[in-house]
Motif scaffolding. Structure first.
Motif, PDB file in Angstrom:
ATOM      1  N   LEU A 122       0.823  -1.212   0.000  1.00 23.27           N
ATOM      2  CA  LEU A 122       0.000   0.000   0.000  1.00 23.27           C
ATOM      3  C   LEU A 122       0.862   1.271   0.000  1.00 23.27           C
ATOM      4  O   LEU A 122       0.507   2.266  -0.628  1.00 23.27           O
ATOM      5  CB  LEU A 122      -0.951   0.006   1.202  1.00 23.27           C
ATOM      6  N   THR A 123       2.014   1.224   0.673  1.00 23.19           N
ATOM      7  CA  THR A 123       2.905   2.396   0.656  1.00 23.19           C
ATOM      8  C   THR A 123       3.409   2.662  -0.761  1.00 23.19           C
ATOM      9  O   THR A 123       3.435   3.811  -1.221  1.00 23.19           O
ATOM     10  CB  THR A 123       4.093   2.183   1.615  1.00 23.19           C
ATOM     11  N   VAL A 129       0.588   4.183  -2.706  1.00 23.57           N
ATOM     12  CA  VAL A 129       0.324   5.579  -2.316  1.00 23.57           C
ATOM     13  C   VAL A 129       1.376   6.508  -2.921  1.00 23.57           C
ATOM     14  O   VAL A 129       1.049   7.573  -3.471  1.00 23.57           O
ATOM     15  CB  VAL A 129       0.303   5.710  -0.771  1.00 23.57           C
ATOM     16  N   LEU A 149       0.540   9.516  -5.466  1.00 25.91           N
ATOM     17  CA  LEU A 149       0.857  10.913  -5.178  1.00 25.91           C
ATOM     18  C   LEU A 149       1.716  11.512  -6.302  1.00 25.91           C
ATOM     19  O   LEU A 149       1.502  12.657  -6.713  1.00 25.91           O
ATOM     20  CB  LEU A 149       1.592  11.030  -3.832  1.00 25.91           C
ATOM     21  N   GLU A 173       0.626  14.666  -8.711  1.00 27.18           N
ATOM     22  CA  GLU A 173       1.403  15.901  -8.902  1.00 27.18           C
ATOM     23  C   GLU A 173       1.509  16.266 -10.385  1.00 27.18           C
ATOM     24  O   GLU A 173       1.508  17.434 -10.757  1.00 27.18           O
ATOM     25  CB  GLU A 173       2.815  15.728  -8.323  1.00 27.18           C
ATOM     26  N   LEU A 220      -0.664  15.868 -12.603  1.00 26.27           N
ATOM     27  CA  LEU A 220      -1.940  16.332 -13.156  1.00 26.27           C
ATOM     28  C   LEU A 220      -2.223  17.796 -12.825  1.00 26.27           C
ATOM     29  O   LEU A 220      -3.149  18.384 -13.357  1.00 26.27           O
ATOM     30  CB  LEU A 220      -3.088  15.468 -12.618  1.00 26.27           C
ATOM     31  N   ILE A 221      -1.429  18.380 -11.942  1.00 27.78           N
ATOM     32  CA  ILE A 221      -1.713  19.743 -11.496  1.00 27.78           C
ATOM     33  C   ILE A 221      -1.262  20.755 -12.551  1.00 27.78           C
ATOM     34  O   ILE A 221      -0.181  20.637 -13.129  1.00 27.78           O
ATOM     35  CB  ILE A 221      -1.022  20.004 -10.143  1.00 27.78           C
ATOM     36  N   LEU A 276     -13.017  17.436 -12.752  1.00 26.34           N
ATOM     37  CA  LEU A 276     -12.828  18.550 -11.819  1.00 26.34           C
ATOM     38  C   LEU A 276     -14.179  19.231 -11.612  1.00 26.34           C
ATOM     39  O   LEU A 276     -14.915  19.464 -12.570  1.00 26.34           O
ATOM     40  CB  LEU A 276     -11.803  19.539 -12.376  1.00 26.34           C
ATOM     41  N   VAL A 291      -8.978  25.120 -12.319  1.00 30.64           N
ATOM     42  CA  VAL A 291      -8.260  25.037 -13.593  1.00 30.64           C
ATOM     43  C   VAL A 291      -7.807  23.596 -13.848  1.00 30.64           C
ATOM     44  O   VAL A 291      -7.151  22.984 -13.003  1.00 30.64           O
ATOM     45  CB  VAL A 291      -7.034  25.978 -13.605  1.00 30.64           C
ATOM     46  N   PHE A 321       2.090   8.977   8.415  1.00 32.76           N
ATOM     47  CA  PHE A 321       1.916   8.454   7.059  1.00 32.76           C
ATOM     48  C   PHE A 321       0.931   9.313   6.258  1.00 32.76           C
ATOM     49  O   PHE A 321       1.163   9.636   5.094  1.00 32.76           O
ATOM     50  CB  PHE A 321       1.400   7.012   7.155  1.00 32.76           C
ATOM     51  N   LEU A 368       3.931  17.918  -1.023  1.00 32.80           N
ATOM     52  CA  LEU A 368       2.953  17.936  -2.124  1.00 32.80           C
ATOM     53  C   LEU A 368       2.470  19.348  -2.429  1.00 32.80           C
ATOM     54  O   LEU A 368       2.480  20.226  -1.561  1.00 32.80           O
ATOM     55  CB  LEU A 368       1.752  17.066  -1.775  1.00 32.80           C
ATOM     56  N   SER A 369       2.014  19.550  -3.668  1.00 36.95           N
ATOM     57  CA  SER A 369       1.448  20.851  -4.051  1.00 36.95           C
ATOM     58  C   SER A 369       0.200  21.110  -3.211  1.00 36.95           C
ATOM     59  O   SER A 369      -0.691  20.255  -3.172  1.00 36.95           O
ATOM     60  CB  SER A 369       1.064  20.854  -5.529  1.00 36.95           C
ATOM     61  N   HIS A 381      -4.707  23.283  -6.155  1.00 41.13           N
ATOM     62  CA  HIS A 381      -4.817  22.874  -7.548  1.00 41.13           C
ATOM     63  C   HIS A 381      -4.585  24.079  -8.465  1.00 41.13           C
ATOM     64  O   HIS A 381      -5.049  25.145  -8.189  1.00 41.13           O
ATOM     65  CB  HIS A 381      -6.214  22.297  -7.782  1.00 41.13           C
TER      66      HIS A 381
END
Lengths: 235, 118
Positions: free
Chosen positions: A93-94, A97, A101, A105, A107-108, A175, A184, B106, B114-115, B118
């Motif tokens: 799972l780590t 994750v 993550l 990032e 996708l921003i 979104l 955005v 965690f 992290l950003s 959005h």
């Protein structure tokens, strides 16, 4: 018995065909046409692989204990719990994750050296209206979003009445369109073409029909198309 | 003379079972709320000490406070008479509070990198 076998075969073929049919089509997340959707599809495949690994390990151990009495006796129950019930899922799972993550990032819509084309998407019950503020004189388009292919485009999403959600599955994630707030979403279509889009947040009785299409054009054709849309709108 | 809070916990030892994850839930809600407010007020666009935005400083501080509160909770519990009894609930509460500390690290650790918006 042969009749029963043919029923089983037919069931598997029908179910398999129906399941695989979802892998293609204008709204398929498994048929990505841009980097954002590609990252989301990769995330799905990695998550799916992770779940398969955990499933096979768990069922494998269960079958081993059933089929081979005495299996695993060399390890104490405490070790089984710590390694099988804690260490193994935590590691898998780590990893998932961290991968999720990292994909998130990407996708921003972070600032770029040259500002991408901006298009405004306004949702209202039950229609999408698109404006092109970077193109002078371009008229709004209803239920059709024009973008240049091969270039990032920032979609500025908002709503006029209730919360909606903008989603073009083959190009990127969804979104929310929120009244009084602008979100955005950066999209990029690798190739010119037509891609389906939908409202992904229940917004009233017309929600199911609140769809639109994205038309990605060659960059040199994009400006002419948007101006053409203006001409059509004025006629 | 014991405080009312200490007396409540003594009478309802099961509260220690949920204390760690209760703190985790409270931290989750608080971080979510502050993140939303910060993005709405553009805290992430500000530049404070060491190039950190106000948004980052607030989020990291809250996450650290949650860690410190959880560690304090574990230490407080280990000094209590409940912990000395070593019964099932007592041992489970001790373990759960430690697991909650790992969950806090965690789950909320990524606010460091992290950003934020959005």
């Amino acid at each position: 018995m042969p009749a029963r076998n043919s029923w089983i075969k037919a069931t598997f073929l029908t179910a398999g065909g129906a399941a695989l049919a979802g892998c293609a089509g204008p709204l398929s997340t498994l048929d990505p046409a841009g980097p954002s959707a590609g990252a989301i599809a990769n995330l799905f495949y990695v998550m799916f692989a992770g779940s398969v690994i955990l499933f096979v390990l768990t069922i494998g151990l269960l079958l081993a204990t059933l089929l081979k009495p005495g299996f695993g006796k060399s390890l104490s129950p405490r070790r089984w719990i710590v390694w099988g019930g804690l260490a193994m899922p935590v590691v898998v799972l780590t990893a998932l994750v961290i991968f999720a993550l990292a994909m998130g990032e990407r996708l921003i819509a972070s600032p770029l050296a040259s500002a991408p084309e901006r298009v405004e998407a306004r949702a209202s019950q039950w229609v999408w209206t698109f404006s092109y503020p970077d193109r002078e004189g371009a008229a709004d388009t209803i239920s059709v979003l024009h973008i240049p292919a091969g270039e990032p485009v920032d979609i500025v999403i908002t709503a006029e009445d209730v919360i909606h959600s903008f989603w073009v599955p083959r190009l990127g994630g969804k979104l929310d369109a929120i009244p009084g707030h602008e979100n955005v979403l950066r999209l990029l279509a690798d190739q010119p073409g037509t891609y389906g889009g939908v409202c992904a947040e229940f917004c009233g009785v017309g929600h199911a029909n609140m769809d639109f299409v994205v038309q990605a054009h060659e960059p040199e054709d994009y400006a002419a198309t948007v101006s053409g849309a203006a001409t059509e709108a004025s006629q | 003379m014991k405080s009312p809070a200490t007396e409540t916990v003594r009478r309802f030892p099961i509260l220690w079972l949920v204390a760690g994850f209760g703190l985790w839930s409270l931290t989750f809600l608080t971080l979510y709320m502050v993140l939303t407010l910060g993005c709405a007020f553009s805290w992430h666009m500000t530049d404070h000490a060491f190039g950190l935005s106000l948004q980052r400083i607030v989020l990291v501080t809250l996450a650290l406070l949650a860690c410190i509160a959880n560690i304090g909770m574990i230490r407080l519990y280990r000094r209590s008479e409940l912990h000395e009894r070593r019964d099932t609930i007592g041992v489970a509460a001790d373990r759960l509070n430690i697991v909650a500390l790992f969950c806090i690290i965690f789950t909320f650790g990524p606010v460091v990198a992290l950003s934020p918006c959005h």
